[in-house]
Scaffold this active site. Structure first.
Site: not given
Length: 283
Positions: A135, A150, A154
């Protein structure tokens, strides 16, 4: 023995994945590694007797299944899986199109889920194995202008890894989510960091962040990828590995700040926010 373990690493032609694969191979470990482009992977890693390079489209289940099957056929087992493939996305939520956002989720989230789904039958059969999902500290704190999508991908990786760990614990399988800070890889270069096709000038903080990441932070990151992969390898040997593996002093600083923010919000609103159950009859 540790060097007889079989590792399966995605996104191995650059970044942490490449450093990890090279380190493992130099230590005599059997490694299957994937990339979209087989030639790029072989060129980056070189040829090794204990290396199985694989061209894989991670968002295609059949492609992933074939890669896992080839790995088992060559090495007889799979012990450590590292879902490293992914790319950055920098743009305000309003700027990024539905297509751009979904493509980031396809690779960063659903690609890893495809690998997990296809490798677990073998790990369950062995009653052993360890899955590392890469991650980011941006998967623990989303306080980064322009990284909303993004970070969301994650955060998803963190969430499904936590559930995965609970689901497979009784089967003898371990799961760890790795949350690195800034490491000096190709992550911020073109091809690894996507930007919006239609930027909006009003988002000054996002433009400033974009300029900083592309011009100032790139190639100046404090983290050493070689040291990062050594920590991951060490965690793979542990009888009690962490569920959350933060990497880098910057990751620790951001995580500590996030935890403090959450605790402060909880404390400030606890009286009202916990007075939400039905009133007891007769009370």
């Amino acid at each position: 023995m540790e060097n007889q373990k079989v590792w399966f690493v995605t996104g191995a032609s650059k970044g942490l994945g490449l450093t990890l694969v090279k380190t493992l191979l130099n230590n005599g470990v059997n490694v299957a590694a994937t990339s979209r482009n087989l030639n790029d992977l072989i060129k980056a890693v070189g040829e090794h007797e204990n290396f199985l390079p694989l061209s894989v489209d991670l968002i295609n289940e059949n492609s992933v299944e074939a890669a896992v099957s080839q790995t088992i056929s060559k090495f007889g087992q799979v012990d450590v899986v590292v879902n490293n493939a992914g790319y950055g996305m920098l743009g305000a939520l309003e700027e990024l199109s539905d297509k751009e956002s979904r493509e980031n989720f396809d690779v960063n989230v659903f690609g890893s889920l495809n690998v997990i789904r296809k490798v677990l039958p073998q790990l369950r059969k062995q009653q052993s194995g360890h899955i590392f999902n890469i991650s980011s500290i941006g998967g623990f704190s989303g306080n980064f202008p322009g990284f909303g999508i993004y970070c969301a991908t994650k955060f998803a990786v963190v969430g499904f890894t936590e559930s995965l760990a609970a689901e497979v614990k009784s089967l003898g399988i371990k799961a760890t989510v790795v949350e690195p800070g800034y490491f000096r890889t190709a992550f911020l270069t073109e091809g690894s960091l996507a930007v919006p096709s239609t930027p909006i000038d009003a988002y000054k903080e996002v433009r400033d962040s974009q300029a900083a990441h592309q011009n100032d932070i790139n190639n100046q990151q404090p983290g050493d990828p070689a040291k990062a992969v050594e920590v991951i390898i060490e965690a793979s040997k542990s009888e009690n590995p962490p569920l959350h593996l933060f990497l880098g002093p910057d990751a620790y600083q951001v995580a500590d700040a996030k935890i403090a923010d959450v605790q402060r919000d909880m404390a400030n609103w606890k009286y009202l926010a916990t007075a939400t159950n039905f009133d007891e009859v007769g009370a």
